[in-house]
Design a protein around this motif. Structure first.
Motif, PDB file in Angstrom:
ATOM      1  N   SER A  81       0.837 -57.187 -15.513  1.00 11.47           N
ATOM      2  CA  SER A  81       0.991 -57.880 -16.956  1.00 11.47           C
ATOM      3  C   SER A  81       1.994 -58.706 -17.212  1.00 11.47           C
ATOM      4  N   GLY A  82       1.605 -60.137 -17.499  1.00 12.80           N
ATOM      5  CA  GLY A  82       2.739 -60.108 -18.011  1.00 12.80           C
ATOM      6  C   GLY A  82       2.158 -62.010 -17.114  1.00 12.80           C
ATOM      7  N   GLN A  83       4.259 -62.457 -17.300  1.00 10.26           N
ATOM      8  CA  GLN A  83       4.802 -63.500 -16.204  1.00 10.26           C
ATOM      9  C   GLN A  83       5.119 -62.895 -15.295  1.00 10.26           C
TER      10      GLN A  83
END
Length: 298
Positions: free
Chosen positions: A179-181
């Motif tokens: 998840s995330g960048q």
């Protein structure tokens, strides 16, 4: 002393070599053998020229009578050998041009690589939001059965699948969701096509045997993006162990642990078997008299 009997001479006969004025000397007539009906018939037959026998089609031109069962089996085998050789040749061409392209090109964005004339094996770098969902595609590496993990990454102008690496079948459920960048470097690869020996994918059961990128994106309800290509990461750690490894699918020579030269050898071998089969088939038909070329010997 007895006198020899008188021999009557034919009228007009003179000794050989003696010329008589006013008359040409003629040779003595030869005695004619007694000719009966049987000998007369034989002489007539000898005098008549023998008629040539009629020429058949087999004597005047080529003929071919194929063996039905052998012909059908040979055609099937030739088709299989050709497909195997063509498949190995495609692998050889693909892997031969990839290293030079990767070494001579600096990494670019995914959008720039997709707009180039040869996107396949183009080094790229990308930054985006990773989708927590993944698709597991069956694979075999070093004799171990397992899966390749494909995770979509959302970019500014769409999305693209990222190949996170290979995990053994026993560790398939241990792959963590991301998840995330994220920021990655890898090689742009074109989605592989199934060959005649690869089973069909089953999107309903989420059972994938080859990376059909458009169908994989549809199964995750993704729209737009670049479904024809994916990014094979240079360094992978699918189980998040902290120990990164080189991704063999990012390198043409290591994609399935077979160098391109061996693919060329396999292609020539399969095609060589095909030519040998044609030679055996032709020789067998010639030997059995089912295949002839031109006039047959008398």
């Amino acid at each position: 002393m007895t006198k020899p009997p008188l021999v009557e001479t034919p009228e007009g006969w003179v000794p050989a070599g003696l010329k008589v004025r006013g008359k040409a000397s003629a040779p003595a007539p030869k005695a004619q053998p007694d000719v009966g009906p049987a000998s007369l018939a034989e002489s007539v037959l000898e005098a008549e020229p023998e008629a040539d026998p009629p020429k058949t089609a087999a004597e005047s031109k080529a003929s071919f009578r194929p063996m039905p069962v052998l012909t059908v089996l040979s055609i099937i085998c030739l088709g299989i050998l050709y497909m195997l050789g063509d498949w190995q040749w495609a692998k050889y061409v693909e892997k031969s041009r990839a290293p030079a392209l990767s070494a001579a090109t600096a990494p670019v964005s995914v959008a720039a690589a997709l707009q180039s004339s040869q996107p396949d094996y183009r080094p790229v770098e990308l930054t985006g939001l990773v989708d927590p969902r993944s698709v597991k595609v069956r694979a075999l590496r070093d004799g171990i059965s397992g899966y390749r993990i494909f995770t979509p990454v959302v970019l500014e102008d769409g999305w693209i699948f990222v190949d996170r690496g290979f995990v053994a079948e026993a560790d398939a459920n241990k792959v963590p969701a991301l998840s995330g960048q994220v920021s990655y470097r890898g090689v742009l690869r074109k989605g592989a096509k199934a060959n005649s020996f690869t089973p069909d994918n089953d999107p309903v059961l989420n059972d994938w045997f080859w990376p059909d990128l458009p169908a994989m994106g549809t199964s995750l309800k993704l729209t737009g993006g670049s479904p024809a290509y994916y990014v094979a990461l240079n360094l992978v750690d699918p189980l998040a162990t902290g120990q990164t490894q080189i991704n063999p699918w990012a390198d043409s020579k290591g994609a399935n642990q077979i160098p391109p030269e061996r693919h060329l050898g396999y292609a020539l071998t399969w095609w060589g078997f095909g030519f040998a089969l044609i030679g055996v088939y032709t020789g067998l038909h010639i030997r059995t008299g089912r295949l002839r070329f031109g006039r047959s010997p008398s």
